[in-house]
Scaffold this motif. Structure first.
Motif, PDB file in Angstrom:
ATOM      1  N   ALA A  10       0.797  -1.286   0.017  1.00  0.00           N
ATOM      2  CA  ALA A  10      -0.118   0.026  -0.148  1.00  0.00           C
ATOM      3  C   ALA A  10       0.964   1.164  -0.026  1.00  0.00           C
ATOM      4  N   THR A  11       2.196   1.251   0.542  1.00  0.00           N
ATOM      5  CA  THR A  11       2.785   2.415   0.706  1.00  0.00           C
ATOM      6  C   THR A  11       4.163   2.290  -0.229  1.00  0.00           C
ATOM      7  N   PRO A 150       0.713   8.582  -6.547  1.00  0.00           N
ATOM      8  CA  PRO A 150       1.053   7.234  -5.709  1.00  0.00           C
ATOM      9  C   PRO A 150       1.471   6.091  -6.653  1.00  0.00           C
ATOM     10  N   ILE A 154       5.030   4.224  -6.082  1.00  0.00           N
ATOM     11  CA  ILE A 154       5.560   2.654  -5.532  1.00  0.00           C
ATOM     12  C   ILE A 154       5.817   2.004  -6.530  1.00  0.00           C
ATOM     13  N   ALA A 205      -3.959   0.742  -2.325  1.00  0.00           N
ATOM     14  CA  ALA A 205      -3.256   1.985  -2.572  1.00  0.00           C
ATOM     15  C   ALA A 205      -4.127   2.642  -3.667  1.00  0.00           C
ATOM     16  N   GLN A 206      -4.560   1.887  -4.595  1.00  0.00           N
ATOM     17  CA  GLN A 206      -5.241   2.434  -5.639  1.00  0.00           C
ATOM     18  C   GLN A 206      -6.446   3.158  -5.505  1.00  0.00           C
ATOM     19  N   LEU A 208      -6.883   4.907  -2.381  1.00  0.00           N
ATOM     20  CA  LEU A 208      -6.687   5.872  -1.211  1.00  0.00           C
ATOM     21  C   LEU A 208      -6.531   7.306  -2.321  1.00  0.00           C
ATOM     22  N   THR A 212      -4.395  10.986   1.894  1.00  0.00           N
ATOM     23  CA  THR A 212      -4.249   9.650   2.784  1.00  0.00           C
ATOM     24  C   THR A 212      -2.977   8.962   2.478  1.00  0.00           C
ATOM     25  N   PHE A 213      -2.702   8.807   1.153  1.00  0.00           N
ATOM     26  CA  PHE A 213      -1.379   8.005   0.738  1.00  0.00           C
ATOM     27  C   PHE A 213      -0.324   8.877   1.433  1.00  0.00           C
ATOM     28  N   ARG A 214      -0.330  10.318   1.295  1.00  0.00           N
ATOM     29  CA  ARG A 214       1.094  11.032   1.564  1.00  0.00           C
ATOM     30  C   ARG A 214       1.213  10.922   3.284  1.00  0.00           C
ATOM     31  N   VAL A 217       2.427   7.555   4.354  1.00  0.00           N
ATOM     32  CA  VAL A 217       3.934   7.253   3.810  1.00  0.00           C
ATOM     33  C   VAL A 217       4.712   8.117   5.286  1.00  0.00           C
TER      34      VAL A 217
END
Length: 232
Positions: A10-11, A150, A154, A205-206, A208, A212-214, A217
């Motif tokens: 996910a990250t 994102p 990745i 991850a796809q 997010l 939220t992703f940032r 991380v």
């Protein structure tokens, strides 16, 4: 390993960070833990590169990987001269600083990293990798501040880790008594679980948002630094 691989998928990184303390608590030997993490990490990152190959910037990945080679060799020499107990707190502190720097985003839109920046990040990551196994944060900082989407983030990290994990395994094979005979059943099990968890993580991850992703991380980088300092 399943949960760790989901987080890693996910990250883009962090699988070994989560898996290592859990495996050590289970009584697994440190050397075996390192080998399992490197092999599972290599397999899952190859899978990620295949799945996200359309998002990989190959020149950037190649530049980072090439720059990591001299850093990795310098790390091997450093470990031979200086105990890891002295290195881990410093690396942990630098990792925390990377997390804090990630939280302060530069203004403007996405900006591809320059070649000098790629060289420095790759070199430092290679050095961190062979001294403390914490090779992700410098490259995470560089790609994060470049504001990559994102999936590109990745994908590029996956390509970089394929290079550095291969290098680390080669160095271990050359300079230590690495043996897989005693751990191959555990290794196979971890590989299967890791590959499944990695695919689930990428699917998460796809879905997010970029924000939220940032922050996920950033939280993982800070956790990596703090855990490195605490366990030094």
């Amino acid at each position: 390993m399943s949960f760790a691989s989901i987080i890693g998928g996910a990250t883009g990184f962090g699988t070994a960070l989560i898996a290592t303390p859990l495996m050590l608590l289970a009584g697994i030997d440190v050397t075996d833990v390192v080998i399992v993490n490197l092999v599972v990490g290599l397999a899952t990152r190859i899978a990620a590169v295949i799945q996200l190959r359309a998002h990989v910037e190959w020149r950037r990945v190649g530049w980072l990987g090439g720059a990591s080679l001299p850093g990795a060799w310098l790390g091997v020499l450093t470990v031979a001269l200086l105990p890891v107990a002295y290195l881990k707190p410093a690396v942990g502190a630098l990792t925390v600083l990377c997390g804090l720097a990630l939280a302060i985003q530069p203004s403007g839109g996405p900006r591809p990293p320059s070649r000098p920046a790629l060289s420095v990040a790759g070199f430092v990551s290679g050095y961190f990798g062979t001294t403390t196994s914490l090779n992700g944060p410098p490259v995470v900082l560089l790609l994060g501040r470049a504001k990559l989407p994102p999936m590109s983030f990745i994908a590029d990290l996956a390509g970089f880790f394929v290079i550095t994990n291969t290098l680390s395994l080669a160095l271990l094979w050359i300079y230590s008594d690495v043996g897989l005979a005693a751990i191959w059943p555990m290794l196979v099990g971890c590989l299967v679980v890791g590959l499944i968890g990695n695919r689930v993580g990428i699917a998460i991850a796809q879905r997010l948002s970029v924000g939220t992703f940032r922050w996920g991380v950033i939280a993982l980088v800070l956790a990596a630094g703090i855990l490195t300092i605490v366990t030094a």
